[in-house]
Design a protein around this motif. Structure first.
Motif, PDB file in Angstrom:
ATOM      1  N   ASN A  76       0.815  -1.228   0.000  1.00  4.96           N
ATOM      2  CA  ASN A  76       0.000   0.000   0.000  1.00  4.96           C
ATOM      3  C   ASN A  76       0.844   1.273   0.000  1.00  4.96           C
ATOM      4  OD1 ASN A  76      -1.974  -1.888   0.226  1.00  4.96           O
ATOM      5  ND2 ASN A  76      -2.652  -1.298   2.258  1.00  4.96           N
ATOM      6  N   LEU A  77       1.888   1.277  -0.802  1.00  7.78           N
ATOM      7  CA  LEU A  77       2.766   2.440  -0.857  1.00  7.78           C
ATOM      8  C   LEU A  77       2.398   3.353  -2.023  1.00  7.78           C
ATOM      9  CD1 LEU A  77       6.268   0.827  -0.135  1.00  7.78           C
ATOM     10  CD2 LEU A  77       4.578   1.693   1.473  1.00  7.78           C
ATOM     11  N   VAL A  78       2.632   4.640  -1.823  1.00  6.49           N
ATOM     12  CA  VAL A  78       2.380   5.636  -2.870  1.00  6.49           C
ATOM     13  C   VAL A  78       3.705   6.330  -3.190  1.00  6.49           C
ATOM     14  CG1 VAL A  78       1.071   7.666  -3.548  1.00  6.49           C
ATOM     15  CG2 VAL A  78       0.037   5.993  -2.000  1.00  6.49           C
ATOM     16  N   LYS A  79       4.054   6.307  -4.483  1.00  9.70           N
ATOM     17  CA  LYS A  79       5.312   6.927  -4.923  1.00  9.70           C
ATOM     18  C   LYS A  79       5.017   8.079  -5.874  1.00  9.70           C
ATOM     19  CE  LYS A  79       9.530   5.822  -7.561  1.00  9.70           C
ATOM     20  NZ  LYS A  79       9.174   5.865  -8.988  1.00  9.70           N
ATOM     21  N   ILE A  80       5.655   9.214  -5.607  1.00  9.87           N
ATOM     22  CA  ILE A  80       5.591  10.358  -6.519  1.00  9.87           C
ATOM     23  C   ILE A  80       6.961  10.440  -7.186  1.00  9.87           C
ATOM     24  CG2 ILE A  80       5.128  12.819  -6.797  1.00  9.87           C
ATOM     25  CD1 ILE A  80       2.739  11.324  -5.630  1.00  9.87           C
ATOM     26  N   CYS A  81       7.007  10.284  -8.494  1.00 10.51           N
ATOM     27  CA  CYS A  81       8.277  10.223  -9.213  1.00 10.51           C
ATOM     28  C   CYS A  81       8.512  11.497 -10.015  1.00 10.51           C
ATOM     29  CB  CYS A  81       8.291   9.006 -10.136  1.00 10.51           C
ATOM     30  SG  CYS A  81       9.957   8.582 -10.702  1.00 10.51           S
ATOM     31  N   GLY A  82       9.783  11.729 -10.351  1.00  7.75           N
ATOM     32  CA  GLY A  82      10.131  12.858 -11.202  1.00  7.75           C
ATOM     33  C   GLY A  82      10.066  14.198 -10.494  1.00  7.75           C
ATOM     34  N   LEU A  83      10.299  14.202  -9.189  1.00 10.92           N
ATOM     35  CA  LEU A  83      10.318  15.459  -8.434  1.00 10.92           C
ATOM     36  C   LEU A  83      11.631  16.183  -8.703  1.00 10.92           C
ATOM     37  CD1 LEU A  83       8.745  13.857  -5.306  1.00 10.92           C
ATOM     38  CD2 LEU A  83       7.744  15.813  -6.494  1.00 10.92           C
ATOM     39  N   ALA A 119      -1.295  20.574  -5.675  1.00 12.36           N
ATOM     40  CA  ALA A 119      -2.692  20.185  -5.435  1.00 12.36           C
ATOM     41  C   ALA A 119      -2.984  18.816  -6.028  1.00 12.36           C
ATOM     42  CB  ALA A 119      -3.637  21.235  -6.024  1.00 12.36           C
ATOM     43  N   ARG A 120      -2.433  18.531  -7.205  1.00 17.45           N
ATOM     44  CA  ARG A 120      -2.652  17.221  -7.837  1.00 17.45           C
ATOM     45  C   ARG A 120      -1.900  16.117  -7.084  1.00 17.45           C
ATOM     46  NH1 ARG A 120      -5.327  16.797 -12.427  1.00 17.45           N
ATOM     47  NH2 ARG A 120      -4.252  14.927 -13.160  1.00 17.45           N
ATOM     48  N   ILE A 121      -0.717  16.437  -6.569  1.00 20.88           N
ATOM     49  CA  ILE A 121       0.030  15.474  -5.758  1.00 20.88           C
ATOM     50  C   ILE A 121      -0.798  15.061  -4.545  1.00 20.88           C
ATOM     51  CG2 ILE A 121       2.013  15.213  -4.204  1.00 20.88           C
ATOM     52  CD1 ILE A 121       3.633  16.948  -6.193  1.00 20.88           C
ATOM     53  N   GLU A 122      -1.324  16.070  -3.856  1.00 15.90           N
ATOM     54  CA  GLU A 122      -2.124  15.803  -2.649  1.00 15.90           C
ATOM     55  C   GLU A 122      -3.379  15.004  -2.993  1.00 15.90           C
ATOM     56  OE1 GLU A 122      -4.366  18.332   0.853  1.00 15.90           O
ATOM     57  OE2 GLU A 122      -2.812  19.330  -0.320  1.00 15.90           O
ATOM     58  N   ALA A 123      -4.034  15.366  -4.093  1.00 17.62           N
ATOM     59  CA  ALA A 123      -5.258  14.665  -4.507  1.00 17.62           C
ATOM     60  C   ALA A 123      -4.969  13.214  -4.876  1.00 17.62           C
ATOM     61  CB  ALA A 123      -5.901  15.389  -5.692  1.00 17.62           C
ATOM     62  N   PHE A 124      -3.836  12.980  -5.521  1.00 13.07           N
ATOM     63  CA  PHE A 124      -3.469  11.614  -5.911  1.00 13.07           C
ATOM     64  C   PHE A 124      -3.220  10.751  -4.672  1.00 13.07           C
ATOM     65  CE2 PHE A 124      -0.501   8.242  -6.956  1.00 13.07           C
ATOM     66  CZ  PHE A 124      -1.023   7.735  -8.144  1.00 13.07           C
ATOM     67  N   ILE A 125      -2.451  11.269  -3.745  1.00 15.84           N
ATOM     68  CA  ILE A 125      -2.133  10.496  -2.537  1.00 15.84           C
ATOM     69  C   ILE A 125      -3.400  10.207  -1.742  1.00 15.84           C
ATOM     70  CG2 ILE A 125      -0.896  10.561  -0.323  1.00 15.84           C
ATOM     71  CD1 ILE A 125       1.341  12.127  -1.785  1.00 15.84           C
ATOM     72  N   ARG A 126      -4.270  11.191  -1.629  1.00 18.22           N
ATOM     73  CA  ARG A 126      -5.528  11.002  -0.891  1.00 18.22           C
ATOM     74  C   ARG A 126      -6.394   9.936  -1.555  1.00 18.22           C
ATOM     75  NH1 ARG A 126      -6.860  16.094  -0.623  1.00 18.22           N
ATOM     76  NH2 ARG A 126      -8.221  16.047  -2.449  1.00 18.22           N
ATOM     77  N   ALA A 127      -6.512   9.994  -2.877  1.00 18.21           N
ATOM     78  CA  ALA A 127      -7.331   9.016  -3.607  1.00 18.21           C
ATOM     79  C   ALA A 127      -6.756   7.609  -3.489  1.00 18.21           C
ATOM     80  CB  ALA A 127      -7.440   9.425  -5.075  1.00 18.21           C
ATOM     81  N   ALA A 182       2.223  15.699   1.996  1.00 19.28           N
ATOM     82  CA  ALA A 182       0.981  14.972   1.695  1.00 19.28           C
ATOM     83  C   ALA A 182       1.084  13.498   2.091  1.00 19.28           C
ATOM     84  CB  ALA A 182       0.646  15.102   0.210  1.00 19.28           C
ATOM     85  N   GLY A 183       2.283  13.068   2.483  1.00 16.09           N
ATOM     86  CA  GLY A 183       2.425  11.707   2.997  1.00 16.09           C
ATOM     87  C   GLY A 183       2.906  10.671   1.991  1.00 16.09           C
ATOM     88  N   ALA A 184       3.628  11.095   0.955  1.00 13.49           N
ATOM     89  CA  ALA A 184       4.187  10.120   0.007  1.00 13.49           C
ATOM     90  C   ALA A 184       5.122   9.166   0.742  1.00 13.49           C
ATOM     91  CB  ALA A 184       4.947  10.840  -1.109  1.00 13.49           C
TER      92      ALA A 184
END
Length: 220
Positions: free
Chosen positions: A3-10, A202-210, A22-24
């Motif tokens: 159940n991990l969430v990764k944000i790439c390309g930062l 805002a999209r980062i936060e929305a993605f992690i929340r979803a 946002a808790g990535a």
């Protein structure tokens, strides 16, 4: 990988902070000059220090030579190496023993036969990332193209195989992707951008929340 969430390309301190706040669980830094998300060794070093202790730090490399690999590891000190090129199972195992830290191999999916490529990597890699195969155009990057594959292709996948799902995910479709494929983790890059390489807090936060909501629902 559960159940991990990764944000790439930062690639900026501000958007990295947005992902961390946002808790990535994982943050990815791209070392590939053709990508609009590419970071220099100096910037990568600073961003990695910023994320230290707050999320797992991932460096994305594409068919790296030994020197490129050593420089990236020294500068970014990643918790995990993501290989996004055409690295063979033997090369992946070699890299893993050289860096002495976990390695994730990205594999492109477009049709059922593509899943057969998982087997040769199974023993020599820590994690598998399933991404959409890049479009057949000269401008296409190995990843981050904003293209999804048909998630129903994963219906026949051995459920003992834990994988990270990537490719065309965004805040609007990640819940459906998790429901259909039951991945161990999800990964997004272009799906939280307002332009190539330009992340939107805002999209980062929305993605992690979803994604969090969908993972919780999948367990019930």
């Amino acid at each position: 990988m559960d159940n991990l969430v990764k944000i790439c390309g930062l690639s900026t301190p501000e958007t990295l902070d947005a992902a961390l706040n946002a808790g990535a669980d994982m943050v990815g830094f791209v070392r590939f000059p053709k990508s609009p998300r590419h970071v220099s060794l100096n910037l990568g070093h600073k961003l990695s220090l910023q994320a230290k202790g707050r999320a797992q730090r991932v460096v994305l490399l594409v068919d790296p030579g030994d020197e490129d690999l050593a420089q990236a590891v020294e500068a970014l000190n990643p918790d995990l190496i993501q290989l996004h090129g055409s690295e063979s199972p033997a090369r992946v195992a070699e890299i893993r023993s050289m860096v002495r830290r976990p390695v994730m191999k990205a594999l492109g999916v477009a049709e059922p036969s593509d899943l057969q490529a998982l087997t040769p990597y199974a023993g020599g890699v820590d994690h598998i990332l399933l991404d959409a195969k890049p479009p057949r155009t000269a401008e296409a990057l190995p990843g981050g193209n904003g293209v999804a594959f048909d998630w129903r292709l994963l219906n026949g996948l051995d459920r003992k195989v834990s994988f990270m799902l990537s490719g065309g995910l965004d805040p609007d479709n990640v819940a459906e992707a998790i429901r259909l494929t039951k991945p161990g983790a999800v990964d997004v890059s272009s799906g939280v951008e307002v332009g190539p390489g330009r992340k939107d807090p805002a999209r980062i936060e929305a993605f992690i929340r979803a994604a969090r909501t969908a993972f919780a629902a999948a367990h019930h």
